[in-house]
Design a protein around this motif. Structure first.
Motif, PDB file in Angstrom:
ATOM      1  N   VAL A 194     -11.359  -7.373   4.508  1.00 53.30           N
ATOM      2  CA  VAL A 194      -9.899  -7.315   4.378  1.00 53.30           C
ATOM      3  C   VAL A 194      -9.383  -5.879   4.522  1.00 53.30           C
ATOM      4  O   VAL A 194     -10.142  -4.924   4.358  1.00 53.30           O
ATOM      5  CB  VAL A 194      -9.418  -7.894   3.021  1.00 53.30           C
ATOM      6  N   HIS A 195      -8.081  -5.769   4.796  1.00 56.07           N
ATOM      7  CA  HIS A 195      -7.432  -4.464   4.908  1.00 56.07           C
ATOM      8  C   HIS A 195      -6.431  -4.253   3.777  1.00 56.07           C
ATOM      9  O   HIS A 195      -5.481  -3.493   3.924  1.00 56.07           O
ATOM     10  CB  HIS A 195      -6.743  -4.328   6.272  1.00 56.07           C
ATOM     11  N   ILE A 196      -6.607  -4.974   2.686  1.00 55.05           N
ATOM     12  CA  ILE A 196      -5.774  -4.771   1.496  1.00 55.05           C
ATOM     13  C   ILE A 196      -6.710  -4.405   0.342  1.00 55.05           C
ATOM     14  O   ILE A 196      -7.905  -4.687   0.392  1.00 55.05           O
ATOM     15  CB  ILE A 196      -4.939  -6.030   1.147  1.00 55.05           C
TER      16      ILE A 196
ATOM     17  N   SER B 107      -6.738   0.128   8.220  1.00 53.10           N
ATOM     18  CA  SER B 107      -8.120  -0.046   8.625  1.00 53.10           C
ATOM     19  C   SER B 107      -8.885  -0.430   7.380  1.00 53.10           C
ATOM     20  O   SER B 107      -8.353  -0.452   6.278  1.00 53.10           O
ATOM     21  CB  SER B 107      -8.670   1.254   9.215  1.00 53.10           C
ATOM     22  N   ASN B 108     -10.147  -0.695   7.572  1.00 49.93           N
ATOM     23  CA  ASN B 108     -10.990  -1.035   6.453  1.00 49.93           C
ATOM     24  C   ASN B 108     -11.095   0.114   5.448  1.00 49.93           C
ATOM     25  O   ASN B 108     -11.184  -0.096   4.244  1.00 49.93           O
ATOM     26  CB  ASN B 108     -12.360  -1.390   7.022  1.00 49.93           C
ATOM     27  N   LEU B 109     -11.050   1.351   5.944  1.00 45.97           N
ATOM     28  CA  LEU B 109     -11.159   2.520   5.056  1.00 45.97           C
ATOM     29  C   LEU B 109      -9.809   2.912   4.474  1.00 45.97           C
ATOM     30  O   LEU B 109      -9.734   3.442   3.375  1.00 45.97           O
ATOM     31  CB  LEU B 109     -11.728   3.721   5.825  1.00 45.97           C
ATOM     32  N   LYS B 111      -6.611   1.163   3.592  1.00 43.08           N
ATOM     33  CA  LYS B 111      -5.926  -0.103   3.446  1.00 43.08           C
ATOM     34  C   LYS B 111      -4.432   0.115   3.250  1.00 43.08           C
ATOM     35  O   LYS B 111      -4.012   1.136   2.714  1.00 43.08           O
ATOM     36  CB  LYS B 111      -6.514  -0.855   2.253  1.00 43.08           C
ATOM     37  N   VAL B 112      -3.675  -0.854   3.702  1.00 41.99           N
ATOM     38  CA  VAL B 112      -2.220  -0.792   3.581  1.00 41.99           C
ATOM     39  C   VAL B 112      -1.760  -2.059   2.879  1.00 41.99           C
ATOM     40  O   VAL B 112      -2.199  -3.147   3.279  1.00 41.99           O
ATOM     41  CB  VAL B 112      -1.580  -0.672   4.983  1.00 41.99           C
ATOM     42  N   PRO B 113      -0.902  -1.974   1.821  1.00 43.08           N
ATOM     43  CA  PRO B 113      -0.218  -0.767   1.338  1.00 43.08           C
ATOM     44  C   PRO B 113      -1.163   0.282   0.733  1.00 43.08           C
ATOM     45  O   PRO B 113      -2.210  -0.061   0.199  1.00 43.08           O
ATOM     46  CB  PRO B 113       0.724  -1.302   0.254  1.00 43.08           C
ATOM     47  N   HIS B 114      -0.764   1.543   0.901  1.00 43.30           N
ATOM     48  CA  HIS B 114      -1.401   2.652   0.199  1.00 43.30           C
ATOM     49  C   HIS B 114      -1.049   2.462  -1.273  1.00 43.30           C
ATOM     50  O   HIS B 114       0.100   2.632  -1.662  1.00 43.30           O
ATOM     51  CB  HIS B 114      -0.840   3.969   0.738  1.00 43.30           C
ATOM     52  N   THR B 115      -2.037   2.020  -2.055  1.00 45.87           N
ATOM     53  CA  THR B 115      -1.780   1.604  -3.433  1.00 45.87           C
ATOM     54  C   THR B 115      -2.652   2.387  -4.391  1.00 45.87           C
ATOM     55  O   THR B 115      -3.877   2.376  -4.245  1.00 45.87           O
ATOM     56  CB  THR B 115      -2.116   0.102  -3.604  1.00 45.87           C
ATOM     57  N   VAL B 141       2.842   3.220  -4.022  1.00 48.64           N
ATOM     58  CA  VAL B 141       2.624   1.891  -3.441  1.00 48.64           C
ATOM     59  C   VAL B 141       3.624   1.722  -2.300  1.00 48.64           C
ATOM     60  O   VAL B 141       4.813   1.547  -2.510  1.00 48.64           O
ATOM     61  CB  VAL B 141       2.659   0.743  -4.494  1.00 48.64           C
ATOM     62  N   SER B 143       3.801   1.069   2.375  1.00 48.48           N
ATOM     63  CA  SER B 143       3.154   0.847   3.676  1.00 48.48           C
ATOM     64  C   SER B 143       3.694   1.799   4.731  1.00 48.48           C
ATOM     65  O   SER B 143       3.091   1.966   5.784  1.00 48.48           O
ATOM     66  CB  SER B 143       3.386  -0.585   4.149  1.00 48.48           C
ATOM     67  N   ASN B 158      -2.454  13.051   1.284  1.00 50.48           N
ATOM     68  CA  ASN B 158      -3.256  12.626   2.418  1.00 50.48           C
ATOM     69  C   ASN B 158      -3.691  11.182   2.266  1.00 50.48           C
ATOM     70  O   ASN B 158      -4.221  10.804   1.223  1.00 50.48           O
ATOM     71  CB  ASN B 158      -4.527  13.483   2.533  1.00 50.48           C
ATOM     72  N   TYR B 159      -3.452  10.399   3.306  1.00 47.29           N
ATOM     73  CA  TYR B 159      -4.001   9.050   3.356  1.00 47.29           C
ATOM     74  C   TYR B 159      -4.117   8.701   4.827  1.00 47.29           C
ATOM     75  O   TYR B 159      -3.127   8.352   5.466  1.00 47.29           O
ATOM     76  CB  TYR B 159      -3.088   8.058   2.627  1.00 47.29           C
TER      77      TYR B 159
END
Lengths: 251, 196
Positions: A194-196, B107-109, B111-115, B141, B143, B158-159
């Motif tokens: 997943v991407h969350i 991406s997998n690394l 993730k969105v939302p930046h939480t 939190v 996107s 940075n994200y």
């Protein structure tokens, strides 16, 4: 860098915490707000309240709880338990909840996820999944892990993401209560798919289990209840050890 | 006293609760006549930037907001509204800052939302970040992010890429994170804004 999150979970019934709590210096161990305040002072990054109130007054008691927490706590929190419709979510949002967690209601009516995400934004919608292995499959369970469904865990989580889940709270019922560590095998599969953000839950018994879950699965957060409530693991100590293992934490 | 600009974008219970805990007086702004009662303003906001801008336009308060000369702080989507444009809904915004709001590439690394809690690094001297060490964590939190800009970025984070954690131009400020949810440093920032 984005920090890995440590999340204590509090079970609440009729406005009171129900699982045993063994904190020193608490005036009232059953008061979720005082407990939450203590956790925020210790460095918890976020809190989850699971409301298991079963009465018709449920929504009202949840809203009261959320308001009291939001008034006094300066970190984000999620509330879950018995949220079945938009009106429940709306009342909790307006009371100051940062996120809501949905479990059974989403499995029974997956379109609820779309509706919640569209109304409140994906950042508000956490999908909680209780999983248990049956044979060689991971199967979604309801009613606290007692009731198996037809859904495979990975497939359900991917559907939830595509419908608008903003975060996944994955509890392994095989590991929950064992204190033998998180289900790192399954958590890695889910986290890679997943991407969350993914929150790991079930099995925490020692500090090393938190190190392992972050190193082996790269999940975003780890949740636990009893090890924190009974003071078996203190959050400041846990974070120091995570940091010494080069895991990014907020200190 | 802080005036919170009300335009129907999101709930402000947590923000007002934080102000109450800090003993910072505040009131609500629903019309143009309300502005003069306050000496500083907060533009809150969660949700969709394009939808928030439409709601703000419907209030008729946009010309007044653009002409404000007292300290004004946008929070989260309230900050994004201060920029010229957002990829969210392909929307033109207030253009108080000639910079853009863009979507994170997921991406997998990343993730969105930046939480979660990320480190914030002030890029300039400003009393808004007084008594807040460089690299302190704040709660995010979102996107969509505001691009990094030498002229307007007050602090960065940075994200996947470097972006504006906060922006500053004259009396206008914006923070992407939620100070009302960011522990004691978040509370320090709100107090600093009250003293500006």
């Amino acid at each position: 860098m984005l920090a890995k999150r440590i999340i204590p979970c509090l079970d609440v019934k009729d406005g009171r915490t129900v699982k045993g709590v063994n904190f020193v210096d608490l005036r009232d161990a059953g008061d979720p707000v005082e407990l939450a305040w203590n956790y925020s002072r210790q460095g918890a990054d976020e809190l989850v309240f699971l409301d298991i109130t079963a009465t018709v007054e449920r929504r009202k008691t949840m809203v009261e709880l959320v308001k009291s927490v939001a008034r006094q706590i300066n970190i984000p929190f999620t509330i879950g338990g018995g949220i079945n419709e938009i009106a429940d979510a709306d009342a909790l949002l307006n009371a100051g909840a940062d996120k809501i967690s949905i479990n059974s209601a989403a499995v029974r009516n997956p379109a609820l996820i779309d509706e919640l995400a569209k109304t409140f934004g994906v950042q508000f919608v956490v999908i909680a999944v209780d999983t248990r292995s049956i044979g060689d499959k991971n199967i979604v369970h309801l009613n606290g892990g007692r009731l198996p469904t037809e859904r495979e865990t990975l497939e359900w989580i991917m559907e939830a993401e595509s419908r608008g889940a903003g975060e996944i709270l994955l509890t392994s019922m095989d590991h929950d209560g064992t204190k033998n560590g998180f289900d790192n095998g399954l958590l890695k599969i889910i986290n890679d798919a997943v991407h969350i953000p993914v929150i790991a839950s079930g099995g925490a018994g020692a500090v090393q289990h938190f190190v392992d879950v972050f190193e082996k699965t790269n999940v975003d957060a780890a949740l636990a209840a009893s090890v924190f409530h009974y003071g078996e693991i203190l959050i400041p100590d846990l974070k120091e050890i995570l940091k010494s293992n080069n895991i990014e934490v907020r200190i | 006293m802080i005036g919170i600009i009300r335009y129907g974008a999101g709930n402000i219970f947590s923000l007002t609760a934080a102000l109450e805990r800090l003993g910072i007086p505040y009131g609500m702004i629903n019309s143009e006549a309300d502005f003069e009662q306050y000496d500083r303003y907060i533009i809150p906001g969660v949700g969709h930037a394009g939808a928030a801008m439409k709601k703000l336009e419907q209030t008729g308060l946009v010309p007044t907001i653009k002409a404000l000369n007292k300290p004004t702080l946008g929070i989260c989507v309230g900050m994004q509204l201060l920029t010229s444009y957002s990829e969210e809904g392909n929307s033109n915004l207030l253009n108080l800052f000639p910079i853009k709001t863009l979507r994170f590439k997921d991406s997998n690394l990343y993730k969105v939302p930046h939480t979660g809690w990320n480190q914030v690094f002030p890029q300039k001297e400003n009393p808004l970040f007084e008594n807040i060490p460089s690299g302190s964590h704040f709660y995010f939190v979102h996107s969509y992010f505001i691009e990094y800009d030498e002229a307007y970025t007050l602090s960065s984070a940075n994200y996947n890429n470097k972006f504006s954690a906060s922006i500053w131009r004259d009396n206008f400020y914006g923070v992407q994170f939620h100070p009302e949810k960011s522990g004691t440093y978040g509370e320090t920032l709100l107090t600093n804004f009250y003293k500006l």
